[in-house]
Motif scaffolding. Structure first.
Motif, PDB file in Angstrom:
ATOM      1  N   ALA A  76      -4.786 -71.450   7.434  1.00  0.00           N
ATOM      2  CA  ALA A  76      -4.805 -70.388   7.991  1.00  0.00           C
ATOM      3  C   ALA A  76      -4.910 -71.799   9.677  1.00  0.00           C
ATOM      4  O   ALA A  76      -4.973 -71.537  10.612  1.00  0.00           O
ATOM      5  CB  ALA A  76      -5.723 -68.782   7.938  1.00  0.00           C
ATOM      6  N   THR A  77      -6.578 -72.243   8.609  1.00  0.00           N
ATOM      7  CA  THR A  77      -6.923 -73.144  10.074  1.00  0.00           C
ATOM      8  C   THR A  77      -6.277 -74.059  10.728  1.00  0.00           C
ATOM      9  O   THR A  77      -5.810 -75.062  11.496  1.00  0.00           O
ATOM     10  CB  THR A  77      -7.429 -74.055   9.308  1.00  0.00           C
ATOM     11  N   THR A  80      -2.906 -72.632  13.041  1.00  0.00           N
ATOM     12  CA  THR A  80      -3.875 -71.968  14.394  1.00  0.00           C
ATOM     13  C   THR A  80      -3.911 -73.668  15.401  1.00  0.00           C
ATOM     14  O   THR A  80      -3.929 -73.274  16.605  1.00  0.00           O
ATOM     15  CB  THR A  80      -5.317 -72.083  14.284  1.00  0.00           C
ATOM     16  N   ALA A  83       0.141 -73.289  16.188  1.00  0.00           N
ATOM     17  CA  ALA A  83       0.284 -71.732  17.183  1.00  0.00           C
ATOM     18  C   ALA A  83       0.360 -72.162  18.533  1.00  0.00           C
ATOM     19  O   ALA A  83       1.639 -71.809  19.041  1.00  0.00           O
ATOM     20  CB  ALA A  83      -0.228 -71.187  16.820  1.00  0.00           C
ATOM     21  N   GLY A 161       2.440 -71.917  11.004  1.00  0.00           N
ATOM     22  CA  GLY A 161       1.800 -72.248  12.595  1.00  0.00           C
ATOM     23  C   GLY A 161       2.575 -72.316  13.784  1.00  0.00           C
ATOM     24  O   GLY A 161       2.822 -71.375  14.631  1.00  0.00           O
ATOM     25  N   THR A 164       5.197 -69.599  13.975  1.00  0.00           N
ATOM     26  CA  THR A 164       4.640 -68.062  14.154  1.00  0.00           C
ATOM     27  C   THR A 164       4.521 -68.329  15.785  1.00  0.00           C
ATOM     28  O   THR A 164       5.101 -67.492  16.341  1.00  0.00           O
ATOM     29  CB  THR A 164       3.097 -68.903  13.416  1.00  0.00           C
ATOM     30  N   GLY A 165       3.918 -69.552  16.088  1.00  0.00           N
ATOM     31  CA  GLY A 165       3.786 -68.985  17.690  1.00  0.00           C
ATOM     32  C   GLY A 165       4.958 -69.372  18.109  1.00  0.00           C
ATOM     33  O   GLY A 165       4.781 -68.414  19.608  1.00  0.00           O
ATOM     34  N   LEU A 201      -3.263 -66.083  10.642  1.00  0.00           N
ATOM     35  CA  LEU A 201      -2.358 -66.392  11.797  1.00  0.00           C
ATOM     36  C   LEU A 201      -1.638 -65.471  13.046  1.00  0.00           C
ATOM     37  O   LEU A 201      -2.076 -65.945  14.455  1.00  0.00           O
ATOM     38  CB  LEU A 201      -1.400 -67.275  11.786  1.00  0.00           C
ATOM     39  N   VAL A 204      -5.108 -64.673  15.793  1.00  0.00           N
ATOM     40  CA  VAL A 204      -4.807 -66.217  16.847  1.00  0.00           C
ATOM     41  C   VAL A 204      -4.385 -66.329  17.467  1.00  0.00           C
ATOM     42  O   VAL A 204      -4.796 -66.177  18.749  1.00  0.00           O
ATOM     43  CB  VAL A 204      -5.210 -67.725  16.645  1.00  0.00           C
ATOM     44  N   THR A 205      -2.760 -65.994  17.009  1.00  0.00           N
ATOM     45  CA  THR A 205      -1.316 -66.093  17.850  1.00  0.00           C
ATOM     46  C   THR A 205      -1.227 -65.254  19.316  1.00  0.00           C
ATOM     47  O   THR A 205      -1.522 -65.799  20.282  1.00  0.00           O
ATOM     48  CB  THR A 205       0.021 -66.193  17.602  1.00  0.00           C
ATOM     49  N   ILE A 208      -3.935 -65.757  21.938  1.00  0.00           N
ATOM     50  CA  ILE A 208      -3.930 -66.535  22.783  1.00  0.00           C
ATOM     51  C   ILE A 208      -2.802 -65.862  24.180  1.00  0.00           C
ATOM     52  O   ILE A 208      -3.323 -66.147  24.948  1.00  0.00           O
ATOM     53  CB  ILE A 208      -2.846 -67.721  22.208  1.00  0.00           C
TER      54      ILE A 208
END
Length: 267
Positions: A76-77, A80, A83, A161, A164-165, A201, A204-205, A208
Motif C-alpha cells: 500500500a505504501t 500511494t 496513485a 497504485g 488504482t488511481g 489504497l 488514499v485515492t 486525493i
C-alpha cells in the motif's frame, strides 16, 4: 437512483467477497451504465465502495490470521506513490482511451481467470506457479524479509497504485496473481492480504480525489453501504462454492461487460 445504487452495490460487494478481486472491475461499469456517470467520476466513487467492502473482508482475514499485514503495508505504501500519478493520467487521457484501457484490462483478467479455473485442485485451491522470490516461513506462514522481498512487493504496489488511481481498479486483479507468482503464500492468505491493500489504497485515492473536487451523492453512499452488505454475505458463501465454477462465471462476466464498454466507446 438510490435503489439502483444499492442493488449495484450488493452485486459488487458480493463479487469482491467471493474472489478478493474484481470489485473495481465491475463497480466502474456498474456506475457508468447503472447511474450514468462519466468514467472519471465513476472511478473514485467505485473505489469508495470497493475500499469499504474490502476493509470488512480484511478485518475478517485479520481475525483468522490470514492477512500478512506487514506485506500489505509495503504494498500500500508503494501504491500511494503512484496513485496520484494515475489520477493525473485519468484527467489527461481522453475518455475514449480510458475506456479502451479498461476493456483491455477486463479481457486480460477474464483470460487469467479462465485459465486458472482449468487447473483447480481437489481441495479447491488454485494451483500457483510460484517463482519463490518472496519466501515464506514454513513454521509461521509469514514472509522471510530480505531486500528481494521488499523490492518485489514494492514493485507490485507501484503498479497496483498506478492502475488504482487511473481506472479505479488495480488492487485485486494485479495483487492476487502477482502474490501468487512471486510468493509462497496460499490463496486464502493472498486474497485476505489483497483485500487489506485494496482498502488502504482506496482510502488514499478517494482522499486525493476529494481534494480535487469529488462530491459524494446519496446514491454513492447507498452504493457503498450495499457493497458492505454484499461483501459480508459473500464471505459466508465462499466455502460452499466451487472455485472452478466461480472463476469461470467471473471470466464470462468480464467478457460481457468488456463488450458493453467497447460498444459504448464505439458509439
Amino acid at each position: 437512483m438510490m435503489l439502483s445504487g444499492g442493488l449495484l452495490g450488493l452485486v459488487i460487494g458480493a463479487v469482491l467477497g467471493l474472489t478478493g478481486a474484481g470489485g473495481g472491475i465491475f463497480a466502474v461499469p456498474a456506475l457508468v451504465f447503472g447511474l450514468g456517470m462519466d468514467m472519471r467520476a465513476a472511478a473514485p466513487m467505485a473505489l469508495m465502495a470497493v475500499g469499504s467492502a474490502a476493509m470488512l473482508g480484511a478485518l475478517q482475514g485479520l481475525r483468522q490470521g490470514l492477512v500478512r499485514y506487514k506485506a500489505a503495508i509495503v504494498l500500500a505504501t508503494a501504491g500511494t506513490i503512484t496513485a496520484p500519478l494515475g489520477i493525473r493520467l485519468a484527467h489527461w487521457l481522453p475518455s475514449r482511451w480510458l475506456n479502451l484501457i479498461f476493456v483491455a484490462v477486463m479481457l486480460v483478467v477474464a483470460y487469467r481467470m479462465f485459465m486458472s479455473s482449468r487447473g483447480v485442485q481437489n481441495d479447491g485451491e488454485l494451483p500457483l506457479m510460484q517463482s519463490g522470490i518472496c519466501k515464506v516461513s514454513k513454521e509461521t506462514g509469514r514472509f522471510i524479509w530480505n531486500p528481494r522481498t521488499v523490492t518485489t512487493l514494492g514493485g507490485i504496489g507501484v503498479v497496483s497504485g498506478l492502475f488504482t488511481g487511473m481506472l479505479g481498479i488495480g488492487g485485486g486483479f494485479i495483487i492476487v496473481p502477482a502474490l501468487g507468482y512471486f510468493s509462497e503464500l496460499r490463496m486464502h492468505s493472498i486474497v485476505a492480504t489483497s483485500l487489506l491493500v485494496i482498502a488502504l489504497l482506496s482510502v488514499v485515492t478517494v482522499f486525493i480525489a476529494s481534494e480535487q473536487g469529488l462530491s459524494l451523492t446519496a446514491a454513492t453512499w447507498a452504493f457503498s453501504a450495499a457493497a458492505l452488505a454484499g461483501m459480508a454475505g459473500a464471505r459466508l458463501l465462499v466455502p460452499k462454492i466451487s472455485s472452478m465454477v466461480l472463476q469461470r462465471i467471473f471470466a464470462i462476466a468480464c467478457v460481457v461487460v468488456a463488450a458493453m464498454m467497447l460498444t459504448r466507446n464505439i458509439g
